[in-house]
Design an enzyme around this catalytic site. Structure first.
Site, PDB file in Angstrom:
ATOM      1  N   PRO A 117      46.494  52.013  33.319  1.00  0.00           N
ATOM      2  CA  PRO A 117      46.419  52.202  34.678  1.00  0.00           C
ATOM      3  C   PRO A 117      45.073  51.372  35.195  1.00  0.00           C
ATOM      4  CG  PRO A 117      45.231  53.881  33.161  1.00  0.00           C
ATOM      5  CD  PRO A 117      46.091  53.040  32.345  1.00  0.00           C
ATOM      6  N   LYS A 118      45.489  50.131  35.288  1.00  0.00           N
ATOM      7  CA  LYS A 118      44.476  49.000  35.541  1.00  0.00           C
ATOM      8  C   LYS A 118      44.243  48.661  37.107  1.00  0.00           C
ATOM      9  CE  LYS A 118      45.076  46.849  30.927  1.00  0.00           C
ATOM     10  NZ  LYS A 118      44.866  45.552  30.231  1.00  0.00           N
ATOM     11  N   LYS A 119      43.064  48.359  37.378  1.00  0.00           N
ATOM     12  CA  LYS A 119      42.771  48.032  38.629  1.00  0.00           C
ATOM     13  C   LYS A 119      41.411  46.798  38.655  1.00  0.00           C
ATOM     14  CE  LYS A 119      41.061  50.807  41.686  1.00  0.00           C
ATOM     15  NZ  LYS A 119      40.646  51.836  42.652  1.00  0.00           N
TER      16      LYS A 119
END
Length: 245
Positions: free
Chosen positions: A114-116
C-alpha cells in the site's frame, strides 16, 4: 510491436516501463522499528476482517534501501499492525510512504504493497538514530533511538523480519467497480541479518488529513530495533476474496 509482445509486457509505458521486470534483492537494507501500544478502538476501525487484533501494537518503520536490484536507492516509512488470521500471528501493512516512483509503481502493481508518495529519511544524529517522515512540506512522524546501545538477540531480529504480512489488493474495473479485492499474505524467508541492536526509543506523530499516522496514537513505546539486512522479497498469495464473500 506484435500482439504477443504486448501480452508479455509487465507494465507501461511501452517504450520505458515504470519499473524493471526483475526479482528485487536488497543489499544493506536498514530498518528503524519502533513498536508502540495504541488505542484498540482505533485499530478496530481500520483493520479489515477477517483479520483480528489480539494486542493493540503498531510498528512504525523507516527503511533505508541504498542498493536494490532494478530500483536503485530509496527510503520508505509506514505503519504495520499486529494481527492474527486463523491462528497465525502477523502484521497488517496499513500504509507505506515512499520517495521513489518506480518503487511505488512496482509495489502497487506487481504486488499489493500500500505505497504512496512521501519523504522519509533515516540517519544518525550524533548518538541518536533518527527516522522522519514528511508529507509534502509537513512533518508527520519523528522517531528516535539510542544508537547501538544493546545487541538484539538474532532470533528476535529474524522473527521481526519473517513475520507474515497481510495487505489488501484492489484493482478497479474501468467503470469504477471492483475487479479484484483480496486480502493477500507474504512472508520474507530469504534474509540475512548483518547487525541488530535495540535501545531506548521515542516516537512522535503529527495530525494530518491525508497522511493520518496520528490516527493510531502513541500511548506507550514498548520496544525498538535497528537492523541491517540483505534480503529478497517473496511473492504474495491471496488468502481471502472480498468479492466472493
Amino acid at each position: 510491436m506484435q500482439k504477443q509482445d504486448v501480452a508479455r509486457l509487465v507494465t507501461t509505458p511501452l517504450d520505458s516501463p515504470a519499473y524493471a521486470p526483475t526479482r528485487y534483492r536488497f543489499t544493506d537494507r536498514e530498518y528503524l522499528n519502533v513498536f508502540y501500544r495504541t488505542d484498540p478502538a482505533a485499530l478496530r476501525r481500520i483493520v479489515p476482517e477477517p483479520l483480528t487484533v489480539t494486542d493493540p501494537i503498531v510498528r512504525f518503520e523507516v527503511m533505508r534501501m541504498p542498493d536494490t536490484t532494478g530500483l536503485g536507492s530509496y527510503t520508505e516509512a509506514g505503519q504495520l499492525i499486529a494481527v492474527e488470521l486463523d491462528g497465525e500471528e502477523g502484521e497488517f501493512n496499513l500504509a507505506m510512504y515512499v520517495d521513489s516512483v518506480p518503487a511505488i509503481s512496482s509495489g502497487r502493481e506487481f504486488s499489493a504493497y500500500p505505497k504512496k508518495g512521501g519523504s522519509p529519511a533515516l540517519y544518525v544524529d550524533s548518538d541518536t538514530l533518527v527516522g522522519t517522515l514528511d508529507y509534502g512540506t509537513l512533518r508527520v512522524a519523528t522517531a528516535t533511538m539510542g544508537y547501538k546501545h544493546h545487541p538484539l538477540d538474532p532470533d528476535e531480529a529474524l522473527a521481526q523480519l519473517r513475520s507474515p504480512a497481510f495487505m489488501v489488493k484492489t484493482v478497479p474495473n474501468y467503470d469504477g467497480t471492483p475487479r479484484i479485492c483480496e486480502l493477500v499474505r507474504t512472508r520474507i524467508t530469504d534474509v540475512t541479518v548483518k547487525s541488530a541492536y535495540t535501545g531506548p526509543a521515542r516516537l512522535e506523530l503529527f495530525a494530518h488529513a491525508i497522511a493520518p499516522l496520528a490516527d493510531l496514537p502513541v500511548l506507550e513505546v514498548v520496544g525498538a530495533s535497528h537492523l541491517l539486512t540483505d534480503l529478497t522479497l517473496a511473492p504474495v498469495e491471496p488468502v481471502f476474496d472480498y468479492l466472493a464473500a
